[in-house]
Design an enzyme around this catalytic site. Structure first.
Site, PDB file in Angstrom:
ATOM      1  N   SER A  64       8.142   7.374  -2.928  1.00  0.00           N
ATOM      2  CA  SER A  64       6.995   7.202  -2.574  1.00  0.00           C
ATOM      3  C   SER A  64       6.625   6.965  -1.141  1.00  0.00           C
ATOM      4  O   SER A  64       7.723   6.825  -0.841  1.00  0.00           O
ATOM      5  CB  SER A  64       6.148   5.933  -3.055  1.00  0.00           C
ATOM      6  OG  SER A  64       5.094   5.658  -2.658  1.00  0.00           O
ATOM      7  N   TYR A  66       5.431  -3.067  -4.741  1.00  0.00           N
ATOM      8  CA  TYR A  66       4.987  -1.822  -5.171  1.00  0.00           C
ATOM      9  C   TYR A  66       6.380  -0.774  -3.878  1.00  0.00           C
ATOM     10  O   TYR A  66       7.135  -0.121  -4.245  1.00  0.00           O
ATOM     11  CB  TYR A  66       4.218  -0.773  -5.401  1.00  0.00           C
ATOM     12  CG  TYR A  66       4.198   0.071  -5.517  1.00  0.00           C
ATOM     13  CD1 TYR A  66       4.897   0.724  -6.616  1.00  0.00           C
ATOM     14  CD2 TYR A  66       3.556   0.868  -4.878  1.00  0.00           C
ATOM     15  CE1 TYR A  66       4.840   2.352  -6.937  1.00  0.00           C
ATOM     16  CE2 TYR A  66       3.525   2.673  -4.952  1.00  0.00           C
ATOM     17  CZ  TYR A  66       4.277   3.108  -5.981  1.00  0.00           C
ATOM     18  OH  TYR A  66       4.245   4.382  -6.218  1.00  0.00           O
TER      19      TYR A  66
END
Length: 273
Positions: free
Chosen positions: A158, A171
């Site tokens: 990501s 995250y």
């Protein structure tokens, strides 16, 4: 000199005609929804034989059935990459059934968006178990057979692993770890017949990612994409994966960063209205 050139040409011809180089079998984790499901679908349409892995059998079977209905090759295996026994069993079955050319790691999730001061340890633990250790576990178990096929390890990380943002500490940390894993593995495997590719998506609108992150709160999940013209969708990422895998075995795309046109960075996002 001429002998060297002839030897190199002979080696290339031999490599191109090697049975392992013609293998088109790919393992896709997290294949029951989102990027994983679309990747399985896109690769099957491109002639790959897909082995789809995920925890939810009903969703997984639906993906596999849809692929087969369209003429693609897909089998599914229920697998929890956070569980050692489950992964051991499934990888043993996969390897026994034949060579594997590629592993696409799509399994991952975000839990919560709380500041560091109040973040839940359970959320951090869940993200590390799935995003980091789950990815590591499946790579370790499939790496030997992938090298035999001159294959590819592809990790879907990501842009959260590139640029941190408020509320995203857990995250972001897990995705930083995933990207570093890909980079270090690339360094460690130089000289070996294996490619290591990292794909880092930005804002991608899928049916479950934000909904899971916000514990099923639809209003919060919808607000992530509100007003954003043309956010990425799972198939956009699947196409970048298909393209990277389809390059010659000797071409390693170390990293792909892919965002919608409206997103300059996590904190620079154009919204209309």
């Amino acid at each position: 000199m001429a002998d060297s050139v002839n030897q190199e040409q002979s080696f290339r011809i031999g490599a191109e005609s090697s049975p392992t180089n013609s293998v088109r079998r790919v393992v896709v984790t997290g294949a029951s929804s989102g990027i994983g499901a679309q990747t399985a679908t896109r690769l099957a349409a491109d002639g790959w034989s897909v082995v789809a892995l995920a925890r939810r059998e009903d969703r997984l079977k639906a993906v596999a059935d849809a692929i087969k209905a369209d003429g693609g090759a897909c089998e599914y295996k229920v697998c929890d990459v956070t569980d050692e026994e489950s992964t051991d069993r499934v990888v043993s079955e996969i390897v026994a059934e034949g060579p594997v050319k590629a592993l696409v790691n799509c399994a991952g999730a975000a839990f919560g968006k709380d500041p560091v001061a109040t973040a839940r340890l359970e959320d951090w633990r869940g993200m590390y178990e799935l995003n980091v250790l789950g990815t590591l576990r499946i790579i370790q178990k499939l790496l030997p057979t992938l090298k035999q096929s001159e294959g590819t390890v592809l990790i879907v990380s990501s842009t959260a692993g590139i640029e941190p943002y408020e509320g995203g500490s857990g995250y972001c940390a897990s995705k930083f770890a995933e990207r570093v894993m890909a980079r270090v593995l690339r360094l460690e495997q130089v000289g070996e017949p294996i490619r290591i590719i990292d794909v880092s998506p930005g804002l991608v609108q899928t049916e479950e990612f934000s909904l899971k992150r916000f514990g099923g709160d639809h209003s919060k999940a919808d607000s992530v994409y509100e007003g954003v013209p043309d956010p990425l969708h799972a198939d956009d990422i699947a196409e970048s994966i298909r393209w990277a895998l389809d390059l010659p075995d000797t071409v390693d795309v170390d990293s792909i960063v892919i965002r919608p046109r409206a997103e300059g960075s996590y904190t620079k996002l154009h919204r209309e209205g």
